[in-house]
Scaffold this motif. Structure first.
Motif, PDB file in Angstrom:
ATOM      1  N   ASN A 179       9.522  -0.798  -5.334  1.00 37.28           N
ATOM      2  CA  ASN A 179       9.269  -1.582  -4.236  1.00 37.28           C
ATOM      3  C   ASN A 179       8.688  -2.942  -4.358  1.00 37.28           C
ATOM      4  O   ASN A 179       7.643  -2.975  -5.493  1.00 37.28           O
TER       5      ASN A 179
ATOM      6  N   HIS B 288       5.428  -5.191  -2.576  1.00 33.53           N
ATOM      7  CA  HIS B 288       4.330  -5.612  -2.375  1.00 33.53           C
ATOM      8  C   HIS B 288       4.510  -6.975  -1.749  1.00 33.53           C
ATOM      9  O   HIS B 288       4.772  -7.694  -1.598  1.00 33.53           O
TER      10      HIS B 288
ATOM     11  N   ILE C  18      -0.122  -2.644  -2.192  1.00 36.16           N
ATOM     12  CA  ILE C  18      -0.066  -2.507  -0.932  1.00 36.16           C
ATOM     13  C   ILE C  18       1.642  -2.586  -0.991  1.00 36.16           C
ATOM     14  O   ILE C  18       2.073  -4.084  -0.284  1.00 36.16           O
ATOM     15  N   GLY C  19       2.075  -1.749  -0.504  1.00 36.05           N
ATOM     16  CA  GLY C  19       3.610  -2.006  -0.331  1.00 36.05           C
ATOM     17  C   GLY C  19       3.957  -2.751   1.103  1.00 36.05           C
ATOM     18  O   GLY C  19       3.086  -2.576   1.833  1.00 36.05           O
TER      19      GLY C  19
ATOM     20  N   GLU D 133       4.490  -0.017   3.300  1.00 32.67           N
ATOM     21  CA  GLU D 133       3.999   1.152   3.810  1.00 32.67           C
ATOM     22  C   GLU D 133       3.387   1.521   4.669  1.00 32.67           C
ATOM     23  O   GLU D 133       2.760   0.892   5.847  1.00 32.67           O
ATOM     24  N   GLU D 134       3.227   2.838   4.950  1.00 34.61           N
ATOM     25  CA  GLU D 134       3.306   2.730   5.816  1.00 34.61           C
ATOM     26  C   GLU D 134       1.777   2.811   6.541  1.00 34.61           C
ATOM     27  O   GLU D 134       0.252   3.136   5.429  1.00 34.61           O
TER      28      GLU D 134
ATOM     29  N   SER E 108      -1.299   5.136   4.797  1.00 33.70           N
ATOM     30  CA  SER E 108      -1.788   5.176   3.684  1.00 33.70           C
ATOM     31  C   SER E 108      -2.221   3.651   3.389  1.00 33.70           C
ATOM     32  O   SER E 108      -3.415   3.466   2.860  1.00 33.70           O
ATOM     33  N   VAL E 109      -1.784   2.128   3.835  1.00 35.30           N
ATOM     34  CA  VAL E 109      -2.538   1.118   4.133  1.00 35.30           C
ATOM     35  C   VAL E 109      -4.494   1.075   4.950  1.00 35.30           C
ATOM     36  O   VAL E 109      -5.199   0.621   4.381  1.00 35.30           O
TER      37      VAL E 109
ATOM     38  N   ARG F  25       8.718  -3.650   9.347  1.00 33.20           N
ATOM     39  CA  ARG F  25       8.803  -2.384   9.447  1.00 33.20           C
ATOM     40  C   ARG F  25       9.897  -2.358  10.549  1.00 33.20           C
ATOM     41  O   ARG F  25      11.137  -1.290  10.028  1.00 33.20           O
TER      42      ARG F  25
END
Length: 400
Positions: A15, A17, A274-275, A278-279, A282-283, A356
């Motif tokens: 993935n 980042h 940090i993706g 990423e949600e 989670s971040v 996103r």
């Protein structure tokens, strides 16, 4: 050849980042406004180091393309394609391998460096040794004249230029070129002729740039050569009168230094990323638990932002006013570490929100993405085939 054609690619090994976004994708968004761009999924390159886990490549490839589109890569301006769907890459790679000195591959700086770093993988393979040549084929197959790279990747592009010169020298000669060059060498006299041949061999066989420079200087000093013979001998050193594959130029990119959560460079291998998509929860959790200046044991202890990984995020994301607030608050213990981190959380989430949102369209309807890639592969195929027709003709392989 398109006057300003850019080629760049990424390996689908996991993935993406925020390091990819700030280091590569933001540059792509600028380049697509200025040049004809081709961006590709380097799935064959992924196999050079992940040949033992090919099952990860397909899903990684599709996820990565969604990341590109979500980040703002515009398929109406850019050709997006998958390397393995354009077999001319492999054909040119094979033909270039016929003329590539083994020593040239072994001296690519990252060859031994990667072997030392990736000790958990068996990289003693022909594919890994040859991956710089596959990169060269990726570039030359589209006659791309601009390749965006960081300073650490510049040697790879210089390798490509050397391969290009060697190919043009061997296969792009004028009729009777060898004989004319041999006659010109005789005009140098026995001593200078012998030195010229030795220098040429050192460059052609070992890629010795000093030998090339010395040979050019030697030719420049000769008074008994006419202009035609002088140019032939320059060509005999590194190229020829016919340019089949044009040399690409380095397009050095300005990349933001994206720190990881621990202060090191953001990298999957460090587990500090940090993706890109990423949600938010989670971040937020990751940033709130980032390590800080070890001197701040208690809330009342003053700290030094320069010794805190969070400060590197402020440099990238925060305004001058917020950075001044952090400097003042941290050094006087006027703010706590969680207060310091909140502007970073807000900035990162604000940056990710549109990414996103754009990704959701392709996640819900993958056919949209696959159609974009199918069109891109078709366009790339046509461009690659134009080059291969000339290459096959030069090598005498167009007899069927």
């Amino acid at each position: 050849m398109f006057a300003n054609r850019v080629l760049s690619g990424m390996r689908p090994t996991g993935n993406l980042h925020l390091g990819h976004y700030h280091g590569v994708l933001k540059n792509w968004l600028t380049l697509q406004q200025q040049y004809e761009c081709l961006f590709f999924v380097a799935d064959w390159h992924a196999l050079t180091t992940h040949y033992d886990s090919p099952e990860i490549i397909e899903q990684n490839a599709w996820n990565m393309i969604i990341d590109w589109l979500a980040a703002g890569v515009d398929p109406s301006k850019v050709t997006l394609f998958i390397q393995s769907k354009v077999p001319q890459h492999a054909e040119l790679y094979l033909l270039l391998s016929m003329i590539t000195p083994l020593g040239w591959l072994e001296r690519v700086p990252t060859y031994k460096d990667q072997q030392e770093k990736l000790t958990d993988k068996d990289l003693g393979t022909y594919g890994f040794l040859g991956y710089p040549l596959l990169q060269s084929a990726d570039i030359l197959i589209y006659r791309a004249n601009l390749v965006p790279v960081g300073e650490d990747q510049a040697p790879h592009l210089e390798f490509t230029r050397e391969i290009c010169r060697r190919f043009n020298h061997i296969f792009g000669k004028e009729p009777g070129f060898e004989e004319k060059a041999a006659q010109a060498i005789k005009k140098l006299g026995s001593k200078i002729s012998k030195l010229y041949r030795e220098l040429r061999a050192r460059y052609q066989e070992h890629g010795d740039e000093n030998a090339l420079a010395e040979a050019k200087s030697l030719l420049g000093e000769q008074q008994n050569l006419n202009a035609g013979d002088r140019e032939r001998l320059f060509g005999y050193l590194e190229g020829s009168s016919r340019l089949i594959l044009p040399e690409p130029q380095t397009l050095l990119t300005q990349t933001a230094k994206m720190p990881g959560l621990d202060g090191q460079k953001m990298s999957k291998s460090y587990g500090n990323t940090i993706g890109l998509r990423e949600e938010p929860d989670s971040v937020t959790r990751k940033i709130r638990t980032m390590p800080t200046d070890p001197a701040r044991v208690r809330r009342s202890d003053p700290g030094n932002p320069q010794k805190c990984p969070v400060w590197q995020f402020h440099i990238l994301y925060s305004s001058t006013e917020i950075r001044d607030w952090v400097q003042q608050g941290c050094t006087t213990a006027g703010i706590g570490c969680l207060e310091c981190k909140q502007p970073i959380i807000d900035s990162v989430l604000a940056e990710q929100a549109p990414i996103r949102e754009r990704a959701r369209m392709y996640e819900e309807d993958p056919a949209l993405m696959r159609n974009i890639v199918a069109d891109g592969c078709e366009n790339a195929y046509k461009l690659a085939e134009e080059t291969m027709r000339d290459v096959r003709e030069a090598l005498g392989l167009n007899y069927l």
